[in-house]
Design a protein around this motif. Structure first.
Motif, PDB file in Angstrom:
ATOM      1  N   THR A  93       5.183  18.426  26.837  1.00  0.00           N
ATOM      2  CA  THR A  93       5.189  17.003  27.170  1.00  0.00           C
ATOM      3  C   THR A  93       4.610  16.234  25.984  1.00  0.00           C
ATOM      4  O   THR A  93       4.147  16.823  25.010  1.00  0.00           O
ATOM      5  N   THR A  94       4.605  14.926  26.104  1.00  0.00           N
ATOM      6  CA  THR A  94       4.054  14.104  25.016  1.00  0.00           C
ATOM      7  C   THR A  94       2.546  14.322  24.860  1.00  0.00           C
ATOM      8  O   THR A  94       2.015  14.105  23.780  1.00  0.00           O
ATOM      9  N   ASP A  95       1.872  14.757  25.917  1.00  0.00           N
ATOM     10  CA  ASP A  95       0.430  15.021  25.827  1.00  0.00           C
ATOM     11  C   ASP A  95       0.106  16.204  24.913  1.00  0.00           C
ATOM     12  O   ASP A  95      -0.998  16.300  24.378  1.00  0.00           O
ATOM     13  N   ASP A  96       1.067  17.113  24.748  1.00  0.00           N
ATOM     14  CA  ASP A  96       0.844  18.309  23.933  1.00  0.00           C
ATOM     15  C   ASP A  96       1.126  18.080  22.452  1.00  0.00           C
ATOM     16  O   ASP A  96       0.874  18.969  21.637  1.00  0.00           O
ATOM     17  N   ILE A  97       1.628  16.913  22.096  1.00  0.00           N
ATOM     18  CA  ILE A  97       1.989  16.647  20.696  1.00  0.00           C
ATOM     19  C   ILE A  97       0.751  16.636  19.805  1.00  0.00           C
ATOM     20  O   ILE A  97       0.779  17.135  18.679  1.00  0.00           O
ATOM     21  N   ARG A  98      -0.349  16.105  20.301  1.00  0.00           N
ATOM     22  CA  ARG A  98      -1.575  16.035  19.509  1.00  0.00           C
ATOM     23  C   ARG A  98      -2.043  17.433  19.105  1.00  0.00           C
ATOM     24  O   ARG A  98      -2.413  17.674  17.956  1.00  0.00           O
ATOM     25  N   ASP A  99      -2.040  18.384  20.050  1.00  0.00           N
ATOM     26  CA  ASP A  99      -2.436  19.761  19.739  1.00  0.00           C
ATOM     27  C   ASP A  99      -1.444  20.417  18.772  1.00  0.00           C
ATOM     28  O   ASP A  99      -1.837  21.191  17.895  1.00  0.00           O
ATOM     29  N   PHE A 100      -0.164  20.108  18.947  1.00  0.00           N
ATOM     30  CA  PHE A 100       0.883  20.654  18.079  1.00  0.00           C
ATOM     31  C   PHE A 100       0.679  20.195  16.636  1.00  0.00           C
ATOM     32  O   PHE A 100       0.717  21.001  15.705  1.00  0.00           O
ATOM     33  N   GLN A 136       4.772   7.035  19.539  1.00  0.00           N
ATOM     34  CA  GLN A 136       3.447   6.479  19.850  1.00  0.00           C
ATOM     35  C   GLN A 136       2.376   7.568  19.801  1.00  0.00           C
ATOM     36  O   GLN A 136       1.275   7.348  19.291  1.00  0.00           O
ATOM     37  N   GLU A 137       2.699   8.734  20.321  1.00  0.00           N
ATOM     38  CA  GLU A 137       1.738   9.839  20.307  1.00  0.00           C
ATOM     39  C   GLU A 137       1.500  10.326  18.874  1.00  0.00           C
ATOM     40  O   GLU A 137       0.384  10.694  18.523  1.00  0.00           O
ATOM     41  N   LEU A 138       2.532  10.304  18.047  1.00  0.00           N
ATOM     42  CA  LEU A 138       2.357  10.686  16.644  1.00  0.00           C
ATOM     43  C   LEU A 138       1.465   9.687  15.917  1.00  0.00           C
ATOM     44  O   LEU A 138       0.673  10.064  15.050  1.00  0.00           O
ATOM     45  N   ARG A 139       1.577   8.412  16.262  1.00  0.00           N
ATOM     46  CA  ARG A 139       0.698   7.405  15.660  1.00  0.00           C
ATOM     47  C   ARG A 139      -0.747   7.630  16.057  1.00  0.00           C
ATOM     48  O   ARG A 139      -1.661   7.450  15.253  1.00  0.00           O
ATOM     49  N   ARG A 140      -0.976   8.012  17.326  1.00  0.00           N
ATOM     50  CA  ARG A 140      -2.348   8.240  17.804  1.00  0.00           C
ATOM     51  C   ARG A 140      -3.022   9.385  17.065  1.00  0.00           C
ATOM     52  O   ARG A 140      -4.236   9.381  16.887  1.00  0.00           O
ATOM     53  N   CYS A 141      -2.246  10.387  16.656  1.00  0.00           N
ATOM     54  CA  CYS A 141      -2.857  11.520  15.942  1.00  0.00           C
ATOM     55  C   CYS A 141      -2.651  11.407  14.431  1.00  0.00           C
ATOM     56  O   CYS A 141      -2.774  12.391  13.716  1.00  0.00           O
ATOM     57  N   SER A 142      -2.349  10.210  13.957  1.00  0.00           N
ATOM     58  CA  SER A 142      -2.244   9.881  12.521  1.00  0.00           C
ATOM     59  C   SER A 142      -1.200  10.693  11.778  1.00  0.00           C
ATOM     60  O   SER A 142      -1.381  11.031  10.607  1.00  0.00           O
ATOM     61  N   ALA A 143      -0.113  11.015  12.426  1.00  0.00           N
ATOM     62  CA  ALA A 143       1.034  11.638  11.760  1.00  0.00           C
ATOM     63  C   ALA A 143       2.034  10.523  11.492  1.00  0.00           C
ATOM     64  O   ALA A 143       2.922  10.254  12.298  1.00  0.00           O
ATOM     65  N   LEU A 144       1.888   9.869  10.355  1.00  0.00           N
ATOM     66  CA  LEU A 144       2.643   8.654  10.087  1.00  0.00           C
ATOM     67  C   LEU A 144       3.899   8.891   9.255  1.00  0.00           C
ATOM     68  O   LEU A 144       4.727   7.986   9.144  1.00  0.00           O
ATOM     69  N   LYS A 145       4.046  10.068   8.641  1.00  0.00           N
ATOM     70  CA  LYS A 145       5.275  10.372   7.902  1.00  0.00           C
ATOM     71  C   LYS A 145       6.268  11.002   8.868  1.00  0.00           C
ATOM     72  O   LYS A 145       6.147  12.159   9.238  1.00  0.00           O
ATOM     73  N   ILE A 146       7.251  10.207   9.285  1.00  0.00           N
ATOM     74  CA  ILE A 146       8.229  10.650  10.278  1.00  0.00           C
ATOM     75  C   ILE A 146       9.618  10.520   9.669  1.00  0.00           C
ATOM     76  O   ILE A 146       9.943   9.508   9.050  1.00  0.00           O
TER      77      ILE A 146
END
Length: 155
Positions: A93-100, A136-146
């Motif tokens: 889910t989107t909640d697991d993106i931060r750990d990934f 949005q979840e990628l922004r929260r974990c500072s993964a800004l190169k998409i």
């Protein structure tokens, strides 16, 4: 009398196999160097939309992939037909993106962490809401190169 015999049986010389092993090893080495192993198995169907601009990535080893699409036929009985998010080899889910993203950053060297790119492979029929939630979840974990994977336009 002639100096050379024109008649008689001539035997064919034997085929030397000394260079055969060298050729086999060269072919084996060539295929080992040029073949890329697939890192993850696609569990979702992804038909990427056409792109208006295509940019080649410099280093593919610094990419991590997020696949978004409906499950393949093998997984539809278990997960249904709704679009799902695949991180590595499992549905999440989107909640697991931060750990990934944290795990992917830890697997890279210190100097390569800032160069890491997250590539989103989304099916062309996926609703934009799912893609927005992932971004949005990628922004929260500072993964800004998409980057977005897409097909080249047909000429």
């Amino acid at each position: 009398m002639s100096r050379f015999k024109k008649g008689g049986k001539r035997e064919m010389p034997g085929i030397t196999s000394s260079s055969l092993s060298d050729i086999v090893f060269m072919l084996l080495f060539f295929f080992m160097v040029t073949t890329q192993m697939r890192e993850t198995e696609n569990k979702v169907k992804v038909v990427t939309p056409e792109a208006s601009e295509v940019v080649k990535l410099d280093r593919k080893d610094l990419n991590c992939y997020i696949n978004i699409g409906s499950p393949t036929l093998m997984y539809q009985a278990q997960y249904g037909n709704e679009p799902r998010i695949q991180l590595n080899d499992s549905f999440r889910t989107t909640d697991d993106i931060r750990d990934f993203i944290a795990a992917e950053r830890d697997s890279k060297s210190e100097k390569d962490r800032s160069l890491m790119t997250v590539s989103i492979r989304a099916d062309q029929d996926v609703r934009m809401g799912i893609v927005t939630d992932v971004k949005q979840e990628l922004r929260r974990c500072s993964a800004l190169k998409i980057s977005y994977t897409a097909r080249k336009p047909a000429k």
